[in-house]
Design an enzyme around this catalytic site. Structure first.
Site, PDB file in Angstrom:
ATOM      1  N   LEU A 149      32.696  35.456  40.351  1.00 33.56           N
ATOM      2  CA  LEU A 149      33.892  34.765  39.889  1.00 33.56           C
ATOM      3  C   LEU A 149      35.059  35.007  40.823  1.00 33.56           C
ATOM      4  CD1 LEU A 149      35.437  36.656  36.790  1.00 33.56           C
ATOM      5  CD2 LEU A 149      33.827  37.692  38.411  1.00 33.56           C
ATOM      6  N   CYS A 150      36.039  34.134  40.706  1.00 36.52           N
ATOM      7  CA  CYS A 150      37.306  34.227  41.420  1.00 36.52           C
ATOM      8  C   CYS A 150      37.073  34.206  42.931  1.00 36.52           C
ATOM      9  CB  CYS A 150      38.081  35.453  40.952  1.00 36.52           C
ATOM     10  SG  CYS A 150      39.860  35.371  41.264  1.00 36.52           S
ATOM     11  N   HIS A 151      37.339  35.293  43.655  1.00 35.34           N
ATOM     12  CA  HIS A 151      37.090  35.344  45.088  1.00 35.34           C
ATOM     13  C   HIS A 151      35.716  35.924  45.418  1.00 35.34           C
ATOM     14  CE1 HIS A 151      41.499  34.959  44.934  1.00 35.34           C
ATOM     15  NE2 HIS A 151      41.372  34.363  46.103  1.00 35.34           N
TER      16      HIS A 151
END
Length: 287
Positions: A185-187
């Site tokens: 998730l995210c980066h």
């Protein structure tokens, strides 16, 4: 008095900075939406370990030379793992070097007792992780103990060699070959950039996913002092160049599943991603 939007110097390193006080007031709530994982379906026969690929380098360079004092985001790391542990899975932490994992402790939700307790329980493994290349050499194969690979977010996943690591490449190639879920998730999806074949083509070309929007990293995150400068490269742009499709353009807590690639857009997605991961692994829904 309005909190400052000036990044805060990190006294431990030359020209390094934490997020500004204002950005933390906007991005770091004191609690999470972790729902307790009540009714989590339980792991059945088969592999019962989750391989976590964590960041072992704190400082991410930005354009102009300033360093962002980062690592893995604690909510993005801990909340999905709390769901997986509730379902009966064990956690194994690895870094590229075998050195301790780095977390963005400034993003810890200070009033969330469950998340803080999960951190304390995981801390021994964060301090003494395995070396990922050793796992690749000795623990991956059809009979591997690992049921899934989890790459937490945090800007640190864009550095520390993760997007170009042959060990990350080999781990993700194994997961695809053995049909083990890849959770990120995210980066964290920066790790997918490492997964290329001998001709440089992405093993994930044609996949769709959620990731942290480039528009925030080039705009608001710099303007409010979360980042000390523009990033040297952009995650969603790079993924697009490799043939992947990012399905979100905002940070709303969105999650997405494409085959066995399970993704979320930000810390807001951590709880939902944890639930999705458990359901994908067990083939059952939460009670």
């Amino acid at each position: 008095m309005t909190a400052s939007t000036t990044p805060v110097p990190d006294r431990a390193e030359h020209n390094a900075f934490f997020p500004s006080e204002y950005s933390l007031s906007q991005y770091v709530p004191r609690t999470t939406d972790f729902d307790g994982a009540a009714g989590a379906p339980q792991a059945g026969p088969g592999p019962r370990s989750i391989l976590v690929i964590a960041v072992d380098e704190r400082y991410l360079p930005t354009r102009g030379g300033r360093l962002f004092s980062t690592g893995n985001h604690p909510v993005e790391t801990l909340v999905p793992l709390m769901h997986l542990q509730a379902a009966g899975y064990e956690i194994e932490v690895a870094t590229l070097s075998g050195a301790m994992a780095k977390l963005e402790m400034w993003a810890m939700p200070q009033d969330d007792a469950a998340v803080k307790a999960a951190y304390e329980a995981l801390l021994p493994r964060l301090l003494r992780p395995k070396r990922l290349a050793d796992i690749v050499a000795t623990e991956l194969g059809p009979d591997s103990p690992y049921a899934a690979v989890f790459i937490p977010g945090g800007h640190g996943a864009m550095g520390a060699g993760i997007p170009t690591s042959t060990a990350v490449r080999d781990t993700l190639a194994w997961a695809l070959e053995e049909e083990r879920p890849i959770i990120t998730l995210c980066h964290g999806p920066a790790a997918l950039c490492a997964a290329t074949d001998e001709d440089g083509a992405s093993l994930f070309a044609g996949y769709s996913l959620c990731a942290f929007p480039d528009a925030l990293d080039t705009g608001a995150n710099v303007e409010i002092g979360y980042l000390p400068g523009q990033l040297e490269w952009l995650l969603c742009q790079r993924l697009g160049e490799q043939g992947l499709t990012v399905v979100n353009d905002s940070m709303s807590g969105q999650v997405h599943r494409d085959r066995l690639l399970l993704t979320g857009d930000s810390p807001l997605a951590a709880n939902a991603l944890g639930r999705m991961a458990v359901e994908a692994l067990t083939g059952q829904s939460y009670a």
